[in-house]
Write a protein that holds these residues in place. Structure first.
Motif, PDB file in Angstrom:
ATOM      1  N   GLU A  28       0.820  -1.213   0.000  1.00 16.93           N
ATOM      2  CA  GLU A  28       0.000   0.000   0.000  1.00 16.93           C
ATOM      3  C   GLU A  28       0.860   1.271   0.000  1.00 16.93           C
ATOM      4  N   ARG A  29       2.161   1.107   0.241  1.00 14.18           N
ATOM      5  CA  ARG A  29       3.081   2.259   0.269  1.00 14.18           C
ATOM      6  C   ARG A  29       4.053   2.163  -0.902  1.00 14.18           C
ATOM      7  N   ALA A  30       3.484   1.930  -2.067  1.00 14.75           N
ATOM      8  CA  ALA A  30       4.297   1.696  -3.273  1.00 14.75           C
ATOM      9  C   ALA A  30       5.130   2.913  -3.652  1.00 14.75           C
ATOM     10  N   ASP A  31       4.748   4.090  -3.147  1.00  9.95           N
ATOM     11  CA  ASP A  31       5.558   5.281  -3.423  1.00  9.95           C
ATOM     12  C   ASP A  31       6.866   5.255  -2.643  1.00  9.95           C
ATOM     13  N   GLN A  32       6.891   4.496  -1.552  1.00  6.67           N
ATOM     14  CA  GLN A  32       8.087   4.430  -0.694  1.00  6.67           C
ATOM     15  C   GLN A  32       8.892   3.155  -0.882  1.00  6.67           C
ATOM     16  N   TYR A  33       8.182   2.045  -1.133  1.00  4.06           N
ATOM     17  CA  TYR A  33       8.844   0.739  -1.096  1.00  4.06           C
ATOM     18  C   TYR A  33       8.551  -0.100  -2.339  1.00  4.06           C
ATOM     19  N   THR A  34       9.557  -0.844  -2.738  1.00  4.44           N
ATOM     20  CA  THR A  34       9.345  -1.965  -3.642  1.00  4.44           C
ATOM     21  C   THR A  34       9.355  -3.195  -2.753  1.00  4.44           C
ATOM     22  N   VAL A  35       8.248  -3.921  -2.723  1.00  5.62           N
ATOM     23  CA  VAL A  35       8.119  -5.003  -1.754  1.00  5.62           C
ATOM     24  C   VAL A  35       8.267  -6.363  -2.430  1.00  5.62           C
ATOM     25  N   ARG A  36       8.857  -7.279  -1.702  1.00  7.17           N
ATOM     26  CA  ARG A  36       8.901  -8.691  -2.080  1.00  7.17           C
ATOM     27  C   ARG A  36       8.391  -9.508  -0.900  1.00  7.17           C
ATOM     28  N   GLY A  37       7.870 -10.677  -1.200  1.00  4.00           N
ATOM     29  CA  GLY A  37       7.483 -11.609  -0.151  1.00  4.00           C
ATOM     30  C   GLY A  37       8.170 -12.947  -0.376  1.00  4.00           C
ATOM     31  N   LEU A  38       8.384 -13.676   0.697  1.00  3.59           N
ATOM     32  CA  LEU A  38       8.876 -15.056   0.596  1.00  3.59           C
ATOM     33  C   LEU A  38       7.890 -15.954   1.330  1.00  3.59           C
ATOM     34  N   VAL A  39       7.412 -16.979   0.620  1.00  2.00           N
ATOM     35  CA  VAL A  39       6.498 -17.966   1.205  1.00  2.00           C
ATOM     36  C   VAL A  39       7.060 -19.353   0.913  1.00  2.00           C
ATOM     37  N   ARG A  40       6.487 -20.344   1.596  1.00  3.42           N
ATOM     38  CA  ARG A  40       7.034 -21.691   1.454  1.00  3.42           C
ATOM     39  C   ARG A  40       6.351 -22.503   0.359  1.00  3.42           C
ATOM     40  N   THR A  41       5.109 -22.146   0.046  1.00  2.00           N
ATOM     41  CA  THR A  41       4.356 -22.976  -0.902  1.00  2.00           C
ATOM     42  C   THR A  41       3.593 -22.125  -1.915  1.00  2.00           C
ATOM     43  N   GLN A  42       3.253 -22.758  -3.017  1.00  2.00           N
ATOM     44  CA  GLN A  42       2.427 -22.108  -4.036  1.00  2.00           C
ATOM     45  C   GLN A  42       1.072 -21.713  -3.446  1.00  2.00           C
ATOM     46  N   GLU A  43       0.537 -22.550  -2.546  1.00  2.27           N
ATOM     47  CA  GLU A  43      -0.757 -22.251  -1.914  1.00  2.27           C
ATOM     48  C   GLU A  43      -0.696 -20.925  -1.152  1.00  2.27           C
ATOM     49  N   SER A  44       0.410 -20.722  -0.420  1.00  6.11           N
ATOM     50  CA  SER A  44       0.571 -19.471   0.332  1.00  6.11           C
ATOM     51  C   SER A  44       0.665 -18.282  -0.612  1.00  6.11           C
TER      52      SER A  44
END
Length: 255
Positions: A28-44
């Motif tokens: 939601e703060r795309a003007d400030q951050y480029t975000v990445r996520g790490l999850v363990r599974t495709q379902e997540s």
């Protein structure tokens, strides 16, 4: 005027209950951050509506998390072993439920080896700041959480915290009180050290506030090289915390 470069932030454990909130807040703060996520599974990944910015990897296998960490500025570690309740517990019969950890999901594997792998990969990639979210209770080896599934979860979490504090990377270690699924931003937040808050009436905090504090820590020099406990006053008592610089300035403990 040159546009300020956005900070690239990776949230690990982005499929978890607190991780999802942190990932969404950063998006939601795309003007400030480029975000990445790490999850363990495709379902997540599907669950959090992740696109190309969500990586799949297993923190207990170091090589699988390197692509997610390469090129980031900051890392927010929200991974944690999660105990499962053994089937067959009947509250009507009294007694206590029994818990277990799945293979590959023991605290030693997730909260120690998995966090160490993340810290090592971040150091190798030149990451400038690591925010590690842990739990209060780590000063007490006999804490009831350690007996869940014989996992010693707080002992392993503390070992990872020590490893981060000794790594040389600027860090913020946030030890949260009991996590609540309630609205964030409406309570006064309290910081402490050495589990002092556990001796008070205020020893819980909404997950959304933990997520917010972990993001705000990226913005202030006052949050670096510090470790603290955090909880909140009940909604309606106290003044909702808005000045995070002042909050972090209260903290002097490095560990």
């Amino acid at each position: 005027m040159a546009e300020l470069r956005k900070s690239t932030v990776l949230v690990t454990g982005a499929g978890g209950r607190t991780g999802q909130i942190a990932y969404k807040k950063l998006k939601e703060r795309a003007d400030q951050y480029t975000v990445r996520g790490l999850v363990r599974t495709q379902e997540s990944k599907i669950k959090i509506n992740g696109g190309d910015d969500v990586y799949i990897g297993d923190i207990t296998k170091a090589d699988t998390i390197v692509p997610a960490i390469e090129g980031i500025d900051a890392l927010i570690i929200l991974t944690s072993a999660v105990p499962k309740m053994k089937p067959g517990f009947d509250p009507a019969k009294g007694g206590r439920p029994e818990f277990y950890f799945e293979d590959g999901g023991y605290p030693e594997q997730v909260d120690w080896i998995g966090q160490k792998n993340q810290i090592d990969a971040a150091k190798a990639a030149g990451v400038k700041h690591i925010v590690l979210v842990g739990s209060m209770g780590g000063t007490n080896p006999n804490h009831p959480l350690n007996s869940l599934g014989n996992g010693n979860i707080l002992i392993w979490k503390r070992k990872a915290e020590e490893y981060l504090a000794d790594s040389g990377i600027p860090y913020t270690i946030i030890r949260a009180g009991g996590l609540q699924d309630k609205d964030g931003g409406v309570r006064e937040l309290l910081v402490g050290k050495d589990d002092e808050l556990l001796k008070t009436e205020t020893k819980t905090i909404p997950r959304a506030d933990v997520a917010e504090v972990s993001i705000q820590a990226l913005n202030f020099e006052e949050a670096k090289f510090k470790a603290f406990d955090i909880a909140s006053k009940p909604e309606g008592s106290g003044t909702p915390t808005k000045d995070f610089k002042a909050l972090f300035s209260q903290i002097s403990a490095r560990f």
